[in-house]
Design an enzyme around this catalytic site. Structure first.
Site, PDB file in Angstrom:
ATOM      1  N   ARG A  38       0.853  -1.198   0.000  1.00 61.54           N
ATOM      2  CA  ARG A  38       0.000   0.000   0.000  1.00 61.54           C
ATOM      3  C   ARG A  38       0.885   1.243   0.000  1.00 61.54           C
ATOM      4  NH1 ARG A  38      -5.612  -0.842   1.105  1.00 61.54           N
ATOM      5  NH2 ARG A  38      -6.019  -3.015   1.634  1.00 61.54           N
ATOM      6  N   ARG A  42      -2.986   6.677   2.022  1.00 62.73           N
ATOM      7  CA  ARG A  42      -3.403   7.617   3.062  1.00 62.73           C
ATOM      8  C   ARG A  42      -2.287   8.133   3.957  1.00 62.73           C
ATOM      9  NH1 ARG A  42      -8.310   3.902   5.166  1.00 62.73           N
ATOM     10  NH2 ARG A  42      -6.635   2.394   4.975  1.00 62.73           N
ATOM     11  N   ARG A  51      -6.464  13.677  -3.302  1.00 62.83           N
ATOM     12  CA  ARG A  51      -7.799  13.197  -2.931  1.00 62.83           C
ATOM     13  C   ARG A  51      -8.780  14.362  -2.774  1.00 62.83           C
ATOM     14  NH1 ARG A  51      -9.768   7.929   0.119  1.00 62.83           N
ATOM     15  NH2 ARG A  51     -11.909   8.564   0.398  1.00 62.83           N
ATOM     16  N   ASP A  89      -8.185  -0.441  -7.579  1.00 63.27           N
ATOM     17  CA  ASP A  89      -8.815  -1.236  -6.528  1.00 63.27           C
ATOM     18  C   ASP A  89      -9.261  -2.565  -7.112  1.00 63.27           C
ATOM     19  OD1 ASP A  89     -11.291  -2.011  -4.609  1.00 63.27           O
ATOM     20  OD2 ASP A  89      -9.919  -0.657  -3.577  1.00 63.27           O
ATOM     21  N   TYR A 176     -16.616 -10.547  -1.653  1.00 64.63           N
ATOM     22  CA  TYR A 176     -17.080  -9.158  -1.518  1.00 64.63           C
ATOM     23  C   TYR A 176     -18.467  -8.978  -2.129  1.00 64.63           C
ATOM     24  CZ  TYR A 176     -12.912  -6.722   0.252  1.00 64.63           C
ATOM     25  OH  TYR A 176     -11.898  -6.239   1.047  1.00 64.63           O
TER      26      TYR A 176
END
Length: 348
Positions: A38, A42, A51, A89, A176
């Site tokens: 990752r 963030r 963002r 994603d 999912y």
């Protein structure tokens, strides 16, 4: 189909750092290549700047090639890492199949209308047993923004490091789509495997067909390695994993390779990361053709190496616990050094 038309006509800058490609192929390297799963995201203040420009809409960032490229390259600018991984994603595939997926601030991914019974399968686009050619148009129309982001990112990287493309694996995506988001027990999706095994296999096969087309499209767009994320593999028993995951993971690798060959494209290294599936690491070596097996931090690299090397020499990837990165520099160095030592017996 689109595959032939989109054939690698574009020219990219020559690659200056091919460490990760050589390691993945089991060739000698001067040092172990490094990237983080990752690495774009963030924890970087510059990510939040982008963002905000995207109105804090996660999928808008994925769907806007300029934003995706900028965010992909941010960690490459900041750290000496040996690969970029496209900002996207795994849930873009359920979206391409017609499902609504929202990214909720504190919750994560959320499907307002998950699959509840097999009768819901008829609503999905791309739900079919037909051969892969039928998936190409769906993938090209619905996921073109990913291909555009890959091409733009590879161009902007200007040969600094290779670009990794990726997909979620069939079982993880199915989970999912049925759970409607993350889950502690996965009882809804797992119960499908036991109550509706045939329909589950049909759904898994349909997702597999789309994935093959999607990964080939990523290579055509400029991806230089591909990773398949089976994030929820460890929720299953060995027998269930080998019935509902392994055949599709195997198919993805063999069909992507065959497709690249038929299109006259160079092969790219393939990585499989079946998180938690330590019980089937030997089968991943013997029954699939991935170049690299990714390990999570709970797996023992020397044990995995001894099990897989019975079948073929493989590159292993991993496996620092990401929480180590919260520690001070000396602690991080100690853990990284111990990890490197455990992987020392082969390609890493």
């Amino acid at each position: 189909g689109f595959c032939c038309e989109r054939k690698m006509s574009r020219q990219f800058a020559p690659l200056q750092n091919d460490l990760i490609l050589r390691a993945a192929r089991g060739e000698p390297v001067e040092r172990t290549p490094v990237w983080m799963m990752r690495q774009a995201g963030r924890y970087l203040p510059e990510y939040h700047t982008v963002r905000e420009r995207a109105n804090n809409e996660f999928f808008k960032m994925c769907q806007t090639p300029e934003y995706a490229a900028e965010v992909t390259i941010q960690p490459v600018d900041r750290f000496e890492i040996d690969a970029a991984i496209i900002f996207s994603d795994i849930l873009v595939i359920p979206q391409a199949m017609g499902m609504t997926v929202e990214m909720k601030a504190t919750v994560g991914p959320f499907f307002p209308e998950p699959l509840q019974t097999p009768s819901d399968l008829s609503k999905l686009q791309g739900f079919t047993h037909r051969e892969i050619v039928d998936q190409d148009q769906l993938v090209e129309e619905r996921l073109k923004y990913v291909f555009e982001a890959i091409t733009l990112t590879r161009t902007k990287l200007n040969g600094r490091v290779p670009l990794i493309g990726f997909t979620g694996a069939p079982w993880t995506l199915m989970a999912y789509m049925i759970e409607g988001g993350g889950s502690k027990t996965f009882h809804k999706s797992k119960s499908w495997l036991f109550k509706h095994p045939n329909e589950s296999q049909e759904l898994l096969q349909s997702i597999t067909n789309i994935i093959v087309s999607y990964l080939v499209g990523q290579v055509q767009a400029g991806a230089q390695l591909l990773q398949v994320f089976d994030s929820w593999a460890g929720e299953l028993s060995k027998a269930v994993f080998e019935e509902f995951c392994l055949p599709y993971l195997s198919q993805i690798a063999s069909r992507v390779r065959a497709r690249l060959t038929s299109l006259g494209l160079d092969q790219v290294p393939l990585i499989v990361f079946a998180k938690g599936a330590y019980f089937s690491v030997e089968e991943l070596a013997s029954q699939t053709s991935y170049d690299v097996i990714g390990l999570d931090w709970q797996q023992e690299p020397d044990l995995v190496r001894s099990l897989t090397s019975r079948h073929r020499p493989l590159c292993l990837q991993g496996n620092l616990d990401p929480c180590v990165l919260y520690a001070d520099l000396e602690t991080i160095k100690t853990h990284v050094s111990a990890m490197l030592h455990k992987f020392a017996g082969g390609a890493h």
